[in-house]
Design an enzyme around this catalytic site. Structure first.
Site, PDB file in Angstrom:
ATOM      1  N   SER A  95       4.313   2.609   7.875  1.00  0.00           N
ATOM      2  CA  SER A  95       4.130   1.531   7.190  1.00  0.00           C
ATOM      3  C   SER A  95       5.306   0.950   6.252  1.00  0.00           C
ATOM      4  O   SER A  95       5.914   1.927   5.847  1.00  0.00           O
ATOM      5  CB  SER A  95       3.043   2.046   6.055  1.00  0.00           C
ATOM      6  OG  SER A  95       1.743   2.386   6.671  1.00  0.00           O
ATOM      7  N   ASP A 130      -0.019  -7.858   2.207  1.00  0.00           N
ATOM      8  CA  ASP A 130       0.497  -6.387   1.775  1.00  0.00           C
ATOM      9  C   ASP A 130       1.958  -6.506   2.221  1.00  0.00           C
ATOM     10  O   ASP A 130       2.458  -6.206   3.373  1.00  0.00           O
ATOM     11  CB  ASP A 130      -0.311  -5.456   3.063  1.00  0.00           C
ATOM     12  CG  ASP A 130       0.100  -4.103   2.849  1.00  0.00           C
ATOM     13  OD1 ASP A 130       0.686  -3.724   1.818  1.00  0.00           O
ATOM     14  OD2 ASP A 130      -0.081  -3.288   3.665  1.00  0.00           O
ATOM     15  N   HIS A 164       0.821  -1.140   0.199  1.00  0.00           N
ATOM     16  CA  HIS A 164       0.023   0.028   0.050  1.00  0.00           C
ATOM     17  C   HIS A 164       0.827   1.418  -0.042  1.00  0.00           C
ATOM     18  O   HIS A 164       0.403   2.305  -0.127  1.00  0.00           O
ATOM     19  CB  HIS A 164      -0.979   0.157   1.131  1.00  0.00           C
ATOM     20  CG  HIS A 164      -0.423   0.240   2.590  1.00  0.00           C
ATOM     21  ND1 HIS A 164       0.176  -0.654   3.389  1.00  0.00           N
ATOM     22  CD2 HIS A 164      -0.276   1.513   3.190  1.00  0.00           C
ATOM     23  CE1 HIS A 164       0.303   0.011   4.559  1.00  0.00           C
ATOM     24  NE2 HIS A 164       0.275   1.500   4.268  1.00  0.00           N
TER      25      HIS A 164
END
Length: 275
Positions: A220, A116, A69
């Site tokens: 992230s 992910d 992402h």
């Protein structure tokens, strides 16, 4: 009668208290410079400068692991910086790379962030040093952390829910949350899959020594570390960080060993690395 000044002071105290409850990477502390030499900053163009967007971590010569992402539609001019502690300071240890290849997992689901995990091939090998070095990652058959065990993560992500960002790398020790708990409808429900684990540290009482601690926006793609081994990738959580029922969610790396080895050529036959 209460004066206008007293009302304003009281309001300021309330606002500060609300913000401090979500303080952090959320929470945590600045790392000893270059004590986590595997950390990577993925930066995107912003005008004439580059701005930190996501984290990543070195797993092998010329290879960095991160989250899909972070770059769902491709590199688009982004660069990877290794060997840094401060985002702004001119450090001799910094090494900057263009992205030669980006491999987003083909089964990534943007609706719940399942699968992910992404691999970046740098445009040239990094120079190994005290500030740049790969971290071991858990392969198939290895032991992942269990409920209430301590794990670590690090990043340059927001340290409050207002989006404030640190200049220097921060780290935090958090605790694993039961997967069954994270599957509950009042947590993540069906969005939480078997490829995910969750962790944070939450203050439930009035006398907590440590306030809420969690990963947050900008962290992230960074690693979740268990006994010196990367076991997870910082993926997502709630709309706000540090919430009781929205722990940080991490992709379980050991579920992707064949895919990683097929791309990066890293050996897949290792001993249980968690001991």
């Amino acid at each position: 009668m209460v004066s206008e000044r007293e009302v304003l002071v009281a309001a300021a105290v309330v606002v500060f208290a609300l913000i401090s409850q979500s303080e952090g990477i959320i929470g945590g502390r600045e790392v000893v410079p270059h004590s986590r030499p595997y950390m990577a900053s993925i930066q995107k163009p912003e005008g004439e400068t580059m701005k930190h967007e996501c984290g990543g971590f070195v797993i092998a010569d010329q290879w960095v692991m991160t989250a899909v992402h972070c770059m769902p539609t491709g590199p688009e001019g982004r660069r990877v910086v290794l060997g840094l502690h401060s985002l702004s300071e001119d450090e001799e240890t910094k090494q900057t790379f263009d992205i030669l290849e980006l491999h987003n997992h083909p089964d990534f689901n943007p609706l719940n962030y399942d699968n992910d995990i992404a691999l970046i091939k740098l445009d040239h090998p990094f120079n190994s040093s005290v500030a740049v070095r790969a971290v071991e990652y858990l392969r198939s058959g290895g032991t992942n952390p269990t409920t209430n065990e301590e794990v670590e993560t690090a990043g340059w992500g927001s340290y409050d829910n207002l989006g404030s960002r640190p200049d220097k790398l921060k780290e935090v020790v958090i605790e694993m949350v039961s997967s069954n708990r994270c599957r509950r409808s009042d947590y993540f429900g069906r969005k939480f899959t078997g490829n995910m684990m969750c962790a944070h540290k939450v203050c439930d009482g009035d006398d907590c020594e440590v306030k809420n601690e969690d990963s947050c926006d900008g962290d992230s793609g960074g690693p979740l570390i268990y006994k010196g081994v990367a076991v997870g990738i910082t993926s997502n959580g709630g709309k706000k960080c540090g919430q009781l029922k929205k722990p940080g969610v991490y992709t379980i790396i050991s579920h992707y060993t064949p895919w990683i080895v097929g791309l990066a050529g890293v050996p897949d036959s290792v001993e249980d690395q968690s001991t």
